[in-house]
Design an enzyme around this catalytic site. Structure first.
Site, PDB file in Angstrom:
ATOM      1  N   ASN A  20       0.852  -1.198   0.000  1.00 29.20           N
ATOM      2  CA  ASN A  20       0.000   0.000   0.000  1.00 29.20           C
ATOM      3  C   ASN A  20       0.887   1.248   0.000  1.00 29.20           C
ATOM      4  O   ASN A  20       1.718   1.423   0.893  1.00 29.20           O
ATOM      5  CB  ASN A  20      -0.900  -0.045   1.244  1.00 29.20           C
ATOM      6  CG  ASN A  20      -1.841   1.132   1.306  1.00 29.20           C
ATOM      7  OD1 ASN A  20      -1.416   2.269   1.110  1.00 29.20           O
ATOM      8  ND2 ASN A  20      -3.102   0.893   1.583  1.00 29.20           N
ATOM      9  N   HIS A  62       0.998   6.100   1.985  1.00 27.88           N
ATOM     10  CA  HIS A  62       1.768   6.978   2.868  1.00 27.88           C
ATOM     11  C   HIS A  62       2.928   7.664   2.175  1.00 27.88           C
ATOM     12  O   HIS A  62       3.468   8.644   2.707  1.00 27.88           O
ATOM     13  CB  HIS A  62       2.179   6.237   4.135  1.00 27.88           C
ATOM     14  CG  HIS A  62       0.968   5.887   4.941  1.00 27.88           C
ATOM     15  ND1 HIS A  62       0.139   6.860   5.463  1.00 27.88           N
ATOM     16  CD2 HIS A  62       0.398   4.711   5.242  1.00 27.88           C
ATOM     17  CE1 HIS A  62      -0.879   6.268   6.072  1.00 27.88           C
ATOM     18  NE2 HIS A  62      -0.738   4.968   5.947  1.00 27.88           N
ATOM     19  N   HIS A  94      -5.600   3.590  -1.729  1.00 26.57           N
ATOM     20  CA  HIS A  94      -6.952   3.952  -1.287  1.00 26.57           C
ATOM     21  C   HIS A  94      -7.221   5.383  -1.732  1.00 26.57           C
ATOM     22  O   HIS A  94      -6.561   6.308  -1.259  1.00 26.57           O
ATOM     23  CB  HIS A  94      -7.001   3.824   0.243  1.00 26.57           C
ATOM     24  CG  HIS A  94      -8.340   4.068   0.866  1.00 26.57           C
ATOM     25  ND1 HIS A  94      -8.565   3.895   2.208  1.00 26.57           N
ATOM     26  CD2 HIS A  94      -9.534   4.488   0.344  1.00 26.57           C
ATOM     27  CE1 HIS A  94      -9.827   4.173   2.489  1.00 26.57           C
ATOM     28  NE2 HIS A  94     -10.436   4.548   1.371  1.00 26.57           N
ATOM     29  N   ARG A 133      -9.296   8.121  -1.089  1.00 29.00           N
ATOM     30  CA  ARG A 133     -10.290   8.518  -0.081  1.00 29.00           C
ATOM     31  C   ARG A 133     -11.134   9.662  -0.605  1.00 29.00           C
ATOM     32  O   ARG A 133     -10.691  10.430  -1.456  1.00 29.00           O
ATOM     33  CB  ARG A 133      -9.591   8.932   1.228  1.00 29.00           C
ATOM     34  CG  ARG A 133      -8.880   7.777   1.914  1.00 29.00           C
ATOM     35  CD  ARG A 133      -8.388   8.194   3.280  1.00 29.00           C
ATOM     36  NE  ARG A 133      -9.461   8.255   4.244  1.00 29.00           N
ATOM     37  CZ  ARG A 133      -9.697   7.332   5.188  1.00 29.00           C
ATOM     38  NH1 ARG A 133      -8.922   6.288   5.312  1.00 29.00           N
ATOM     39  NH2 ARG A 133     -10.703   7.473   6.002  1.00 29.00           N
ATOM     40  N   ARG A 142      -6.948  12.718   0.877  1.00 29.76           N
ATOM     41  CA  ARG A 142      -5.889  13.141   1.807  1.00 29.76           C
ATOM     42  C   ARG A 142      -4.523  12.580   1.421  1.00 29.76           C
ATOM     43  O   ARG A 142      -3.513  13.117   1.813  1.00 29.76           O
ATOM     44  CB  ARG A 142      -6.232  12.780   3.251  1.00 29.76           C
ATOM     45  CG  ARG A 142      -6.117  11.328   3.559  1.00 29.76           C
ATOM     46  CD  ARG A 142      -6.366  11.052   5.020  1.00 29.76           C
ATOM     47  NE  ARG A 142      -7.737  11.289   5.403  1.00 29.76           N
ATOM     48  CZ  ARG A 142      -8.326  10.703   6.444  1.00 29.76           C
ATOM     49  NH1 ARG A 142      -7.637   9.866   7.202  1.00 29.76           N
ATOM     50  NH2 ARG A 142      -9.576  10.936   6.749  1.00 29.76           N
ATOM     51  N   HIS A 143      -4.486  11.459   0.692  1.00 29.78           N
ATOM     52  CA  HIS A 143      -3.175  10.988   0.219  1.00 29.78           C
ATOM     53  C   HIS A 143      -3.204  10.770  -1.297  1.00 29.78           C
ATOM     54  O   HIS A 143      -2.748  11.642  -2.037  1.00 29.78           O
ATOM     55  CB  HIS A 143      -2.643   9.792   1.030  1.00 29.78           C
ATOM     56  CG  HIS A 143      -3.658   8.799   1.514  1.00 29.78           C
ATOM     57  ND1 HIS A 143      -4.498   8.133   0.658  1.00 29.78           N
ATOM     58  CD2 HIS A 143      -3.933   8.349   2.762  1.00 29.78           C
ATOM     59  CE1 HIS A 143      -5.255   7.303   1.368  1.00 29.78           C
ATOM     60  NE2 HIS A 143      -4.952   7.424   2.648  1.00 29.78           N
ATOM     61  N   GLU A 166      -8.611   0.461  -3.416  1.00 29.38           N
ATOM     62  CA  GLU A 166      -9.467   0.480  -2.225  1.00 29.38           C
ATOM     63  C   GLU A 166     -10.348   1.716  -2.284  1.00 29.38           C
ATOM     64  O   GLU A 166      -9.845   2.819  -2.556  1.00 29.38           O
ATOM     65  CB  GLU A 166      -8.628   0.571  -0.955  1.00 29.38           C
ATOM     66  CG  GLU A 166      -7.829  -0.665  -0.650  1.00 29.38           C
ATOM     67  CD  GLU A 166      -7.017  -0.483   0.628  1.00 29.38           C
ATOM     68  OE1 GLU A 166      -7.080   0.590   1.264  1.00 29.38           O
ATOM     69  OE2 GLU A 166      -6.312  -1.426   0.980  1.00 29.38           O
ATOM     70  N   THR A 214      -8.505   3.421   8.234  1.00 29.79           N
ATOM     71  CA  THR A 214      -9.756   2.659   8.153  1.00 29.79           C
ATOM     72  C   THR A 214      -9.926   1.845   9.425  1.00 29.79           C
ATOM     73  O   THR A 214      -9.295   0.808   9.609  1.00 29.79           O
ATOM     74  CB  THR A 214      -9.722   1.727   6.912  1.00 29.79           C
ATOM     75  OG1 THR A 214      -9.252   2.492   5.804  1.00 29.79           O
ATOM     76  CG2 THR A 214     -11.081   1.163   6.603  1.00 29.79           C
ATOM     77  N   GLU A 263     -11.327  -9.547   2.825  1.00 34.50           N
ATOM     78  CA  GLU A 263     -10.092  -9.158   3.525  1.00 34.50           C
ATOM     79  C   GLU A 263     -10.454  -8.939   4.984  1.00 34.50           C
ATOM     80  O   GLU A 263     -11.303  -8.093   5.309  1.00 34.50           O
ATOM     81  CB  GLU A 263      -9.485  -7.887   2.921  1.00 34.50           C
ATOM     82  CG  GLU A 263      -8.190  -7.506   3.649  1.00 34.50           C
ATOM     83  CD  GLU A 263      -7.397  -6.369   3.013  1.00 34.50           C
ATOM     84  OE1 GLU A 263      -7.485  -6.189   1.772  1.00 34.50           O
ATOM     85  OE2 GLU A 263      -6.707  -5.663   3.769  1.00 34.50           O
ATOM     86  N   HIS A 314      -4.037  -4.634   7.734  1.00 36.05           N
ATOM     87  CA  HIS A 314      -4.182  -3.456   8.584  1.00 36.05           C
ATOM     88  C   HIS A 314      -3.300  -3.542   9.814  1.00 36.05           C
ATOM     89  O   HIS A 314      -3.420  -4.463  10.617  1.00 36.05           O
ATOM     90  CB  HIS A 314      -5.620  -3.159   9.021  1.00 36.05           C
ATOM     91  CG  HIS A 314      -5.819  -1.689   9.231  1.00 36.05           C
ATOM     92  ND1 HIS A 314      -5.469  -1.067  10.399  1.00 36.05           N
ATOM     93  CD2 HIS A 314      -6.234  -0.712   8.402  1.00 36.05           C
ATOM     94  CE1 HIS A 314      -5.694   0.224  10.277  1.00 36.05           C
ATOM     95  NE2 HIS A 314      -6.153   0.474   9.074  1.00 36.05           N
TER      96      HIS A 314
HETATM   97  N1  PXP Z   1      -6.102  -3.240   3.897  1.00 37.75           N
HETATM   98  C1  PXP Z   1      -7.051  -2.283   3.823  1.00 37.75           C
HETATM   99  C2  PXP Z   1      -8.375  -2.658   3.272  1.00 37.75           C
HETATM  100  C3  PXP Z   1      -6.774  -0.967   4.230  1.00 37.75           C
HETATM  101  O1  PXP Z   1      -7.739  -0.021   4.160  1.00 37.75           O
HETATM  102  C4  PXP Z   1      -5.490  -0.650   4.695  1.00 37.75           C
HETATM  103  C5  PXP Z   1      -5.170   0.757   5.095  1.00 37.75           C
HETATM  104  O2  PXP Z   1      -5.319   1.608   4.019  1.00 37.75           O
HETATM  105  C6  PXP Z   1      -4.532  -1.664   4.733  1.00 37.75           C
HETATM  106  C7  PXP Z   1      -4.868  -2.960   4.363  1.00 37.75           C
HETATM  107  C8  PXP Z   1      -3.123  -1.412   5.177  1.00 37.75           C
HETATM  108  O3  PXP Z   1      -3.090  -1.001   6.497  1.00 37.75           O
HETATM  109  P1  PXP Z   1      -1.729  -0.421   7.093  1.00 37.75           P
HETATM  110  O4  PXP Z   1      -1.431   0.836   6.350  1.00 37.75           O
HETATM  111  O5  PXP Z   1      -2.024  -0.218   8.521  1.00 37.75           O
HETATM  112  O6  PXP Z   1      -0.668  -1.474   6.852  1.00 37.75           O
END
Ligand code: PXP
Length: 275
Positions: free
Chosen positions: A19, A22, A55, A57, A61-62, A82, A113, A163, A206
């Site tokens: 992901n 960030h 994602h 959003r 924001r990102h 996402e 999330t 998921e 997550h």
């Molecule tokens: N899976 C989903 C569906 C998410 O929304 C996120 C956060 O955007 C993640 C995984 C990854 O989470 P983290 O950034 O805490 O590793």
């Protein structure tokens, strides 16, 4: 630069969705173009990422709309888009045509999330979204807590994948709370079993981190000493989606090299003046 992560992949290990949100968060802090999340996605693929997850959003924001367009144009690995279940997002996904979609809950006030999608409470809406996304050939997963009623609702909605939210397990791991970790692992295991019995492909994500995540962590649950290891060890998990701690880890493993690069740049500049 050489990369080794892709050589570590075996057909037994879960696929890794990286992901990149960030990277965009850091870019947006200054409002410029650096660091570019699309360039990060290219590096991630070179480094062995099986899937690029992002994602979009509602508050942007990102990741931004133009990032999505550039990701689609330049990334060879499957994209996992996402998004919240809104008309706006479904329209953007239909135009983008990513390989995978993960539908998530979204509240503007949340930092990340925080919980799972309430599939059961909005079954007709989620089912419609699954039908629309299947029509563009996207493989849909629904991001939920490991709650049996929600898992059954995922199957009813027609999504091929689920998921499971690992945030509570990750928090227990950060806190070094063995009992909570064990309880969360059991909940996940039961959820995975049910999901598999319903024919769902099972993903997780997550908050997952490594044990050497550069803060003092109590020594817990050896030998599965990280939250990532605890979840990756569950045989039914076919994909992990990891962002925050992975980008954080990249800061630490890359920091020495970055300092060397900036020092070398300064030395070169002086030498050029002296020459
Ligand atoms: N899976 C989903 C569906 C998410 O929304 C996120 C956060 O955007 C993640 C995984 C990854 O989470 P983290 O950034 O805490 O590793």
């Amino acid at each position: 630069m050489t990369f080794s992560a892709s050589h570590l992949t075996t057909h037994d290990a879960p696929l890794l969705g990286v992901n990149i949100d960030h990277v965009a968060t850091v870019r947006n802090a200054r409002g410029g173009r650096f660091p570019d999340p699309v360039a990060a996605a290219q590096w991630a693929v070179e480094g062995g990422a099986d899937i690029i997850t992002f994602h979009l959003r509602e508050d942007r924001r990102h990741i931004r709309d133009e990032d999505v367009v550039r990701l689609k144009a330049s990334i060879g690995a499957p994209l996992n888009f996402e998004a919240a279940v809104t008309e706006e997002m479904l329209g953007i996904i239909e135009r983008t045509r990513p390989e995978h979609v993960c539908l998530v809950p979204e509240r503007r006030q949340e930092v990340t999330t925080e919980g799972g999608l309430d599939v059961l409470g909005q079954l007709p809406r989620v089912t419609d979204a699954c039908v629309r996304l299947a029509a563009i050939g996207a493989r849909v997963s629904l991001f939920i807590g490991a709650d049996p009623a929600q898992i059954e609702a995922v199957a009813q909605a027609g999504a091929p994948c689920v998921e499971l939210h690992t945030g509570a397990l990750a928090n227990a791991w950060w806190a070094g709370d063995r009992l909570a970790m064990q309880a969360e692992l059991q909940r996940l295991q039961a959820g995975l079993k049910l999901a598999r019995s319903l024919g769902l492909r099972t993903h997780a994500g997550h908050g997952l981190a490594l044990s050497e995540s550069w803060v003092a962590i109590p020594d817990v649950m050896q030998p599965a000493s990280s939250s990532t290891a605890l979840v990756a060890a569950l045989p039914d998990i076919t994909e992990l989606h990891i962002g925050h701690a992975l980008i954080g880890q990249a800061v630490f493993v890359g920091l020495k090299q970055a300092i060397a690069d900036f020092k070398a740049e300064a030395v070169r500049a002086r030498q050029a003046v002296a020459a």
